[in-house]
Design a protein around this motif. Structure first.
Motif, PDB file in Angstrom:
ATOM      1  N   LYS A  25       0.834  -1.201   0.000  1.00 34.27           N
ATOM      2  CA  LYS A  25       0.000   0.000   0.000  1.00 34.27           C
ATOM      3  C   LYS A  25       0.875   1.260   0.000  1.00 34.27           C
ATOM      4  O   LYS A  25       0.611   2.208  -0.731  1.00 34.27           O
ATOM      5  N   ILE A  26       1.906   1.232   0.826  1.00 38.62           N
ATOM      6  CA  ILE A  26       2.822   2.387   0.895  1.00 38.62           C
ATOM      7  C   ILE A  26       3.505   2.591  -0.458  1.00 38.62           C
ATOM      8  O   ILE A  26       3.539   3.701  -0.986  1.00 38.62           O
ATOM      9  N   PHE A  27       4.021   1.517  -1.025  1.00 38.61           N
ATOM     10  CA  PHE A  27       4.740   1.649  -2.298  1.00 38.61           C
ATOM     11  C   PHE A  27       3.806   2.164  -3.388  1.00 38.61           C
ATOM     12  O   PHE A  27       4.183   2.988  -4.210  1.00 38.61           O
ATOM     13  N   ALA A  28       2.571   1.673  -3.390  1.00 35.00           N
ATOM     14  CA  ALA A  28       1.628   2.071  -4.433  1.00 35.00           C
ATOM     15  C   ALA A  28       1.166   3.515  -4.233  1.00 35.00           C
ATOM     16  O   ALA A  28       1.147   4.303  -5.172  1.00 35.00           O
ATOM     17  N   GLN A  29       0.813   3.846  -2.996  1.00 33.69           N
ATOM     18  CA  GLN A  29       0.214   5.162  -2.770  1.00 33.69           C
ATOM     19  C   GLN A  29       1.258   6.269  -2.637  1.00 33.69           C
ATOM     20  O   GLN A  29       1.075   7.342  -3.187  1.00 33.69           O
ATOM     21  N   ASN A  30       2.319   6.010  -1.893  1.00 30.61           N
ATOM     22  CA  ASN A  30       3.290   7.081  -1.634  1.00 30.61           C
ATOM     23  C   ASN A  30       4.382   7.147  -2.686  1.00 30.61           C
ATOM     24  O   ASN A  30       4.839   8.220  -3.034  1.00 30.61           O
ATOM     25  N   ASN A  31       4.792   5.991  -3.149  1.00 25.27           N
ATOM     26  CA  ASN A  31       5.900   5.990  -4.099  1.00 25.27           C
ATOM     27  C   ASN A  31       5.423   5.798  -5.542  1.00 25.27           C
ATOM     28  O   ASN A  31       6.224   5.753  -6.450  1.00 25.27           O
ATOM     29  N   HIS A  32       4.101   5.633  -5.701  1.00 25.67           N
ATOM     30  CA  HIS A  32       3.521   5.442  -7.041  1.00 25.67           C
ATOM     31  C   HIS A  32       4.178   4.296  -7.794  1.00 25.67           C
ATOM     32  O   HIS A  32       4.500   4.421  -8.980  1.00 25.67           O
ATOM     33  N   LYS A  33       4.379   3.222  -7.077  1.00 27.62           N
ATOM     34  CA  LYS A  33       4.999   2.048  -7.699  1.00 27.62           C
ATOM     35  C   LYS A  33       3.933   0.998  -7.994  1.00 27.62           C
ATOM     36  O   LYS A  33       2.939   0.884  -7.274  1.00 27.62           O
ATOM     37  N   LYS A  34       4.189   0.252  -9.033  1.00 24.13           N
ATOM     38  CA  LYS A  34       3.327  -0.887  -9.337  1.00 24.13           C
ATOM     39  C   LYS A  34       3.940  -2.108  -8.653  1.00 24.13           C
ATOM     40  O   LYS A  34       5.122  -2.393  -8.832  1.00 24.13           O
ATOM     41  N   VAL A  35       3.101  -2.778  -7.852  1.00 21.84           N
ATOM     42  CA  VAL A  35       3.619  -3.843  -6.992  1.00 21.84           C
ATOM     43  C   VAL A  35       2.987  -5.182  -7.353  1.00 21.84           C
ATOM     44  O   VAL A  35       1.782  -5.264  -7.582  1.00 21.84           O
ATOM     45  N   ALA A  36       3.775  -6.201  -7.404  1.00 20.17           N
ATOM     46  CA  ALA A  36       3.252  -7.564  -7.522  1.00 20.17           C
ATOM     47  C   ALA A  36       3.699  -8.350  -6.302  1.00 20.17           C
ATOM     48  O   ALA A  36       4.775  -8.104  -5.758  1.00 20.17           O
ATOM     49  N   ILE A  37       2.861  -9.263  -5.871  1.00 18.75           N
ATOM     50  CA  ILE A  37       3.175 -10.057  -4.677  1.00 18.75           C
ATOM     51  C   ILE A  37       3.201 -11.534  -5.054  1.00 18.75           C
ATOM     52  O   ILE A  37       2.286 -12.010  -5.724  1.00 18.75           O
ATOM     53  N   ILE A  38       4.225 -12.216  -4.643  1.00 21.15           N
ATOM     54  CA  ILE A  38       4.264 -13.665  -4.832  1.00 21.15           C
ATOM     55  C   ILE A  38       4.142 -14.315  -3.461  1.00 21.15           C
ATOM     56  O   ILE A  38       4.988 -14.132  -2.593  1.00 21.15           O
ATOM     57  N   VAL A  39       3.065 -15.042  -3.264  1.00 19.58           N
ATOM     58  CA  VAL A  39       2.844 -15.737  -1.993  1.00 19.58           C
ATOM     59  C   VAL A  39       3.109 -17.212  -2.225  1.00 19.58           C
ATOM     60  O   VAL A  39       2.670 -17.777  -3.221  1.00 19.58           O
ATOM     61  N   ASN A  40       3.811 -17.802  -1.273  1.00 17.41           N
ATOM     62  CA  ASN A  40       4.229 -19.187  -1.495  1.00 17.41           C
ATOM     63  C   ASN A  40       3.117 -20.207  -1.317  1.00 17.41           C
ATOM     64  O   ASN A  40       3.146 -21.275  -1.866  1.00 17.41           O
ATOM     65  N   ASP A  41       2.135 -19.877  -0.494  1.00 15.22           N
ATOM     66  CA  ASP A  41       1.123 -20.904  -0.210  1.00 15.22           C
ATOM     67  C   ASP A  41      -0.223 -20.243   0.023  1.00 15.22           C
ATOM     68  O   ASP A  41      -0.335 -19.038   0.119  1.00 15.22           O
ATOM     69  N   LEU A  42      -1.236 -21.067   0.135  1.00 15.83           N
ATOM     70  CA  LEU A  42      -2.564 -20.539   0.431  1.00 15.83           C
ATOM     71  C   LEU A  42      -2.610 -20.182   1.900  1.00 15.83           C
ATOM     72  O   LEU A  42      -2.920 -21.013   2.739  1.00 15.83           O
ATOM     73  N   GLY A  43      -2.280 -18.959   2.213  1.00 20.16           N
ATOM     74  CA  GLY A  43      -2.211 -18.535   3.611  1.00 20.16           C
ATOM     75  C   GLY A  43      -3.585 -18.477   4.237  1.00 20.16           C
ATOM     76  O   GLY A  43      -4.595 -18.458   3.546  1.00 20.16           O
ATOM     77  N   LYS A  44      -3.582 -18.446   5.548  1.00 20.47           N
ATOM     78  CA  LYS A  44      -4.867 -18.359   6.247  1.00 20.47           C
ATOM     79  C   LYS A  44      -5.527 -17.014   5.968  1.00 20.47           C
ATOM     80  O   LYS A  44      -6.724 -16.902   5.891  1.00 20.47           O
ATOM     81  N   ILE A  45      -4.682 -15.998   5.820  1.00 19.28           N
ATOM     82  CA  ILE A  45      -5.231 -14.659   5.581  1.00 19.28           C
ATOM     83  C   ILE A  45      -5.505 -14.453   4.093  1.00 19.28           C
ATOM     84  O   ILE A  45      -6.549 -13.959   3.715  1.00 19.28           O
ATOM     85  N   GLY A  46      -4.575 -14.904   3.259  1.00 26.56           N
ATOM     86  CA  GLY A  46      -4.726 -14.673   1.830  1.00 26.56           C
ATOM     87  C   GLY A  46      -4.595 -13.194   1.541  1.00 26.56           C
ATOM     88  O   GLY A  46      -4.287 -12.400   2.415  1.00 26.56           O
ATOM     89  N   ILE A  47      -4.798 -12.828   0.321  1.00 25.22           N
ATOM     90  CA  ILE A  47      -4.702 -11.420  -0.019  1.00 25.22           C
ATOM     91  C   ILE A  47      -6.119 -10.871  -0.111  1.00 25.22           C
ATOM     92  O   ILE A  47      -6.932 -11.343  -0.879  1.00 25.22           O
ATOM     93  N   ASP A  48      -6.371  -9.901   0.741  1.00 24.51           N
ATOM     94  CA  ASP A  48      -7.707  -9.339   0.840  1.00 24.51           C
ATOM     95  C   ASP A  48      -7.990  -8.438  -0.364  1.00 24.51           C
ATOM     96  O   ASP A  48      -7.351  -7.423  -0.567  1.00 24.51           O
ATOM     97  N   ASP A  49      -8.981  -8.825  -1.139  1.00 25.87           N
ATOM     98  CA  ASP A  49      -9.349  -8.077  -2.346  1.00 25.87           C
ATOM     99  C   ASP A  49      -9.598  -6.603  -2.079  1.00 25.87           C
ATOM    100  O   ASP A  49      -9.256  -5.750  -2.872  1.00 25.87           O
ATOM    101  N   LYS A  50     -10.254  -6.364  -0.931  1.00 26.54           N
ATOM    102  CA  LYS A  50     -10.651  -4.997  -0.624  1.00 26.54           C
ATOM    103  C   LYS A  50      -9.405  -4.128  -0.388  1.00 26.54           C
ATOM    104  O   LYS A  50      -9.298  -3.030  -0.936  1.00 26.54           O
ATOM    105  N   ILE A  51      -8.475  -4.662   0.398  1.00 21.59           N
ATOM    106  CA  ILE A  51      -7.245  -3.906   0.676  1.00 21.59           C
ATOM    107  C   ILE A  51      -6.502  -3.661  -0.632  1.00 21.59           C
ATOM    108  O   ILE A  51      -6.010  -2.572  -0.897  1.00 21.59           O
TER     109      ILE A  51
END
Ligand code: GTP
Ligand code: MG
Length: 197
Positions: free
Chosen positions: A24-50
């Motif tokens: 969020k910081i990189f995208a909003q403050n630094n105007h960077k395009k960010v990709a995330i690689i998650v190794n497994d199906l985490g309990k939290i996962g990536i929240d669509d809303k966030i």
């Protein structure tokens, strides 16, 4: 060319929580395009809303532990992300038992090809630390880190934190040690700047 940031640490230390905040910081403050690689199906996962709120372009990949794959397979994944999204920053969440040396070797292999810069932080959970500190996998992570972040400082008192900081220094006197709360956003900006510098 992409920057690759690895957020390591044992199970439950707060990697995913931190990665979402950093993104969020990189995208909003630094105007960077960010990709995330998650190794497994985490309990939290990536929240669509966030993710949407942060205006991120995120590709989740659930391809197993990156440290267990060959370098070429991490290379393929990164090339794929580059072709599809061309992000400025890729953040990796390896498995809680990943060996940092292996991740660094994989990333090093790609340096100059599609990776311009890499940095890694290892997270420590101060609530669990004393119970887990004898595990070789944790000791490997601590020893390999240039940046160690004691997370969840909102949940422990100051005296506990200073005891843990001393113990970390004993494991690795060269590492820079930060105290953060990924959940409450304490010192997360400082860590973000440190990772990009
Ligand atoms: N109090 C507190 N809890 C936190 C903090 N950061 C993460 N947590 C909690 O710790 C738990 C684990 O967080 P995750 O972000 O899923 O940790 P992880 O390292 O990605 O976990 P795995 O992927 O399962 O290894 C969750 O319940 C989080 O809400 C923090 O700064 N303070
Ligand atoms: Mg996670």
């Amino acid at each position: 060319m992409m920057k690759i940031l690895t957020v390591g640490g044992f199970f439950g230390t707060g990697k995913t929580t931190l990665i979402l905040k950093l993104s969020k910081i990189f995208a909003q403050n630094n105007h960077k395009k960010v990709a995330i690689i998650v190794n497994d199906l985490g309990k939290i996962g990536i929240d669509d809303k966030i993710v949407k709120e942060a205006g991120l372009s995120v590709r989740e990949l659930f391809g197993g532990c990156i440290c267990c794959e060959l370098s070429s397979s991490l290379a393929d994944t990164l090339q794929n992300i580059k072709d599809r999204f061309n992000p400025d920053i890729v953040i990796l969440e390896p498995s809680g038992i990943a060996k940092p040396a292996q991740i660094l070797a994989d990333v090093q292999y790609l340096k100059g090809e599609i990776i311009e810069k890499s940095a890694m932080v290892i997270l420590v959970d101060p609530i669990m630390f004393n119970m887990l500190a004898d595990m070789p996998v944790i000791q490997d992570q601590l020893k390999a880190a240039k940046i160690l972040a004691i997370n969840k400082i909102d949940a422990v008192d100051k005296s506990t934190l200073s005891i843990i900081e001393e113990k970390l220094k004993a494991f690795n006197s060269k590492a820079e040690i930060l105290q953060i709360s990924a959940l409450e956003g304490i010192n997360v900006y400082e860590l973000a700047n440190r990772l990009l510098s």
